[in-house]
Design a protein around this motif. Structure first.
Motif, PDB file in Angstrom:
ATOM      1  N   GLU A 102       0.853  -1.181   0.000  1.00 16.44           N
ATOM      2  CA  GLU A 102       0.000   0.000   0.000  1.00 16.44           C
ATOM      3  C   GLU A 102       0.891   1.234   0.000  1.00 16.44           C
ATOM      4  O   GLU A 102       1.860   1.307   0.746  1.00 16.44           O
ATOM      5  CB  GLU A 102      -0.919  -0.004   1.215  1.00 16.44           C
ATOM      6  CG  GLU A 102      -1.944  -1.112   1.169  1.00 16.44           C
ATOM      7  CD  GLU A 102      -2.835  -1.133   2.388  1.00 16.44           C
ATOM      8  OE1 GLU A 102      -2.802  -0.177   3.193  1.00 16.44           O
ATOM      9  OE2 GLU A 102      -3.568  -2.109   2.543  1.00 16.44           O
ATOM     10  N   GLY A 103       0.581   2.177  -0.868  1.00 20.41           N
ATOM     11  CA  GLY A 103       1.381   3.386  -0.991  1.00 20.41           C
ATOM     12  C   GLY A 103       2.422   3.311  -2.091  1.00 20.41           C
ATOM     13  O   GLY A 103       3.034   4.323  -2.432  1.00 20.41           O
ATOM     14  N   SER A 104       2.634   2.116  -2.686  1.00 24.07           N
ATOM     15  CA  SER A 104       3.593   1.969  -3.786  1.00 24.07           C
ATOM     16  C   SER A 104       3.083   2.696  -5.028  1.00 24.07           C
ATOM     17  O   SER A 104       1.885   2.764  -5.278  1.00 24.07           O
ATOM     18  CB  SER A 104       3.786   0.493  -4.147  1.00 24.07           C
ATOM     19  OG  SER A 104       4.359  -0.215  -3.090  1.00 24.07           O
ATOM     20  N   ASN A 163      -4.776  -6.024 -12.509  1.00 18.63           N
ATOM     21  CA  ASN A 163      -4.201  -7.341 -12.265  1.00 18.63           C
ATOM     22  C   ASN A 163      -2.692  -7.218 -12.073  1.00 18.63           C
ATOM     23  O   ASN A 163      -2.050  -6.352 -12.663  1.00 18.63           O
ATOM     24  CB  ASN A 163      -4.515  -8.250 -13.459  1.00 18.63           C
ATOM     25  CG  ASN A 163      -4.181  -9.688 -13.204  1.00 18.63           C
ATOM     26  OD1 ASN A 163      -3.019 -10.040 -13.064  1.00 18.63           O
ATOM     27  ND2 ASN A 163      -5.200 -10.519 -13.149  1.00 18.63           N
ATOM     28  N   HIS A 164      -2.107  -8.103 -11.270  1.00 20.53           N
ATOM     29  CA  HIS A 164      -0.669  -8.036 -10.983  1.00 20.53           C
ATOM     30  C   HIS A 164       0.197  -8.090 -12.241  1.00 20.53           C
ATOM     31  O   HIS A 164       1.266  -7.507 -12.268  1.00 20.53           O
ATOM     32  CB  HIS A 164      -0.253  -9.159 -10.034  1.00 20.53           C
ATOM     33  CG  HIS A 164      -0.707  -8.965  -8.627  1.00 20.53           C
ATOM     34  ND1 HIS A 164      -0.398  -7.849  -7.889  1.00 20.53           N
ATOM     35  CD2 HIS A 164      -1.457  -9.744  -7.823  1.00 20.53           C
ATOM     36  CE1 HIS A 164      -0.934  -7.950  -6.683  1.00 20.53           C
ATOM     37  NE2 HIS A 164      -1.595  -9.093  -6.620  1.00 20.53           N
ATOM     38  N   ARG A 165      -0.249  -8.765 -13.283  1.00 22.67           N
ATOM     39  CA  ARG A 165       0.589  -8.862 -14.484  1.00 22.67           C
ATOM     40  C   ARG A 165       0.440  -7.642 -15.396  1.00 22.67           C
ATOM     41  O   ARG A 165       1.144  -7.528 -16.392  1.00 22.67           O
ATOM     42  CB  ARG A 165       0.268 -10.137 -15.249  1.00 22.67           C
ATOM     43  CG  ARG A 165      -1.118 -10.181 -15.808  1.00 22.67           C
ATOM     44  CD  ARG A 165      -1.352 -11.450 -16.612  1.00 22.67           C
ATOM     45  NE  ARG A 165      -2.752 -11.498 -16.968  1.00 22.67           N
ATOM     46  CZ  ARG A 165      -3.589 -12.431 -16.590  1.00 22.67           C
ATOM     47  NH1 ARG A 165      -3.169 -13.435 -15.859  1.00 22.67           N
ATOM     48  NH2 ARG A 165      -4.853 -12.386 -16.941  1.00 22.67           N
ATOM     49  N   ASN A 166      -0.466  -6.715 -15.069  1.00 25.94           N
ATOM     50  CA  ASN A 166      -0.744  -5.580 -15.944  1.00 25.94           C
ATOM     51  C   ASN A 166      -0.196  -4.250 -15.434  1.00 25.94           C
ATOM     52  O   ASN A 166      -0.668  -3.190 -15.831  1.00 25.94           O
ATOM     53  CB  ASN A 166      -2.247  -5.445 -16.182  1.00 25.94           C
ATOM     54  CG  ASN A 166      -2.800  -6.608 -16.959  1.00 25.94           C
ATOM     55  OD1 ASN A 166      -2.082  -7.269 -17.707  1.00 25.94           O
ATOM     56  ND2 ASN A 166      -4.073  -6.889 -16.786  1.00 25.94           N
ATOM     57  N   TYR A 167       0.788  -4.273 -14.543  1.00 30.73           N
ATOM     58  CA  TYR A 167       1.416  -3.039 -14.088  1.00 30.73           C
ATOM     59  C   TYR A 167       2.880  -3.296 -13.788  1.00 30.73           C
ATOM     60  O   TYR A 167       3.315  -4.433 -13.695  1.00 30.73           O
ATOM     61  CB  TYR A 167       0.721  -2.470 -12.848  1.00 30.73           C
ATOM     62  CG  TYR A 167       0.840  -3.311 -11.604  1.00 30.73           C
ATOM     63  CD1 TYR A 167       1.973  -3.233 -10.791  1.00 30.73           C
ATOM     64  CD2 TYR A 167      -0.159  -4.183 -11.228  1.00 30.73           C
ATOM     65  CE1 TYR A 167       2.090  -4.000  -9.650  1.00 30.73           C
ATOM     66  CE2 TYR A 167      -0.057  -4.957 -10.098  1.00 30.73           C
ATOM     67  CZ  TYR A 167       1.075  -4.862  -9.306  1.00 30.73           C
ATOM     68  OH  TYR A 167       1.196  -5.616  -8.175  1.00 30.73           O
ATOM     69  N   LYS A 168       3.625  -2.206 -13.682  1.00 26.79           N
ATOM     70  CA  LYS A 168       5.011  -2.314 -13.218  1.00 26.79           C
ATOM     71  C   LYS A 168       5.192  -1.325 -12.071  1.00 26.79           C
ATOM     72  O   LYS A 168       4.584  -0.262 -12.040  1.00 26.79           O
ATOM     73  CB  LYS A 168       6.021  -2.073 -14.331  1.00 26.79           C
ATOM     74  CG  LYS A 168       6.114  -0.666 -14.836  1.00 26.79           C
ATOM     75  CD  LYS A 168       7.213  -0.565 -15.873  1.00 26.79           C
ATOM     76  CE  LYS A 168       7.377   0.888 -16.318  1.00 26.79           C
ATOM     77  NZ  LYS A 168       8.472   1.048 -17.255  1.00 26.79           N
ATOM     78  N   ILE A 169       6.033  -1.719 -11.129  1.00 20.24           N
ATOM     79  CA  ILE A 169       6.300  -0.903  -9.960  1.00 20.24           C
ATOM     80  C   ILE A 169       7.321   0.161 -10.332  1.00 20.24           C
ATOM     81  O   ILE A 169       8.324  -0.124 -10.969  1.00 20.24           O
ATOM     82  CB  ILE A 169       6.812  -1.774  -8.802  1.00 20.24           C
ATOM     83  CG1 ILE A 169       5.780  -2.839  -8.450  1.00 20.24           C
ATOM     84  CG2 ILE A 169       7.158  -0.910  -7.604  1.00 20.24           C
ATOM     85  CD1 ILE A 169       6.279  -3.895  -7.508  1.00 20.24           C
ATOM     86  N   ILE A 170       7.046   1.396  -9.930  1.00 17.15           N
ATOM     87  CA  ILE A 170       7.967   2.503 -10.184  1.00 17.15           C
ATOM     88  C   ILE A 170       8.885   2.636  -8.978  1.00 17.15           C
ATOM     89  O   ILE A 170       8.418   2.788  -7.850  1.00 17.15           O
ATOM     90  CB  ILE A 170       7.196   3.822 -10.408  1.00 17.15           C
ATOM     91  CG1 ILE A 170       6.285   3.674 -11.608  1.00 17.15           C
ATOM     92  CG2 ILE A 170       8.164   4.980 -10.582  1.00 17.15           C
ATOM     93  CD1 ILE A 170       5.350   4.857 -11.796  1.00 17.15           C
ATOM     94  N   LYS A 171      10.185   2.576  -9.220  1.00 17.60           N
ATOM     95  CA  LYS A 171      11.157   2.727  -8.140  1.00 17.60           C
ATOM     96  C   LYS A 171      11.178   4.168  -7.678  1.00 17.60           C
ATOM     97  O   LYS A 171      11.175   5.090  -8.479  1.00 17.60           O
ATOM     98  CB  LYS A 171      12.566   2.330  -8.619  1.00 17.60           C
ATOM     99  CG  LYS A 171      12.649   0.951  -9.192  1.00 17.60           C
ATOM    100  CD  LYS A 171      12.666  -0.081  -8.114  1.00 17.60           C
ATOM    101  CE  LYS A 171      12.861  -1.449  -8.769  1.00 17.60           C
ATOM    102  NZ  LYS A 171      12.736  -2.540  -7.882  1.00 17.60           N
ATOM    103  N   GLU A 172      11.236   4.359  -6.375  1.00 15.39           N
ATOM    104  CA  GLU A 172      11.273   5.724  -5.831  1.00 15.39           C
ATOM    105  C   GLU A 172      12.641   6.064  -5.314  1.00 15.39           C
ATOM    106  O   GLU A 172      13.417   5.315  -4.937  1.00 15.39           O
ATOM    107  CB  GLU A 172      10.245   5.854  -4.717  1.00 15.39           C
ATOM    108  CG  GLU A 172       8.842   5.743  -5.247  1.00 15.39           C
ATOM    109  CD  GLU A 172       7.812   5.958  -4.162  1.00 15.39           C
ATOM    110  OE1 GLU A 172       8.111   6.651  -3.187  1.00 15.39           O
ATOM    111  OE2 GLU A 172       6.724   5.447  -4.305  1.00 15.39           O
TER     112      GLU A 172
END
Length: 75
Positions: free
Chosen positions: A21-23, A66-75
């Motif tokens: 949460e917050g990512s 869905n988990h396969r439809n996004y990428k995490i942005i590094k902060e």
């Protein structure tokens, strides 16, 4: 298996282990492709994301990704 996320229902998902949460994420597929947002709930197979405010109605734009439809942005 030790590195995988195990939720209260016993399901596992490797990507769910990395997002919290917050990512900040970027949507890779679908109607909101290319939009960036903030995760406010993590589920077994998806996350709920706040994408901003609609300029016409001043309501929040929230969607399920869905988990396969996004990428995490590094902060």
């Amino acid at each position: 298996m030790a590195d995988e996320f195990v939720n209260d229902q016993g399901a596992t998902n490797e990507k769910a282990n990395n997002v919290k949460e917050g990512s900040k994420i970027e949507v890779k597929k679908g109607q909101w492709k290319g939009r960036k947002g903030e995760v406010f709930i993590v589920r077994d197979n998806s996350v709920l994301v706040d994408l901003g405010i609609d300029s016409e109605t001043n309501e929040p734009i929230r969607t399920v990704v869905n988990h396969r439809n996004y990428k995490i942005i590094k902060e």
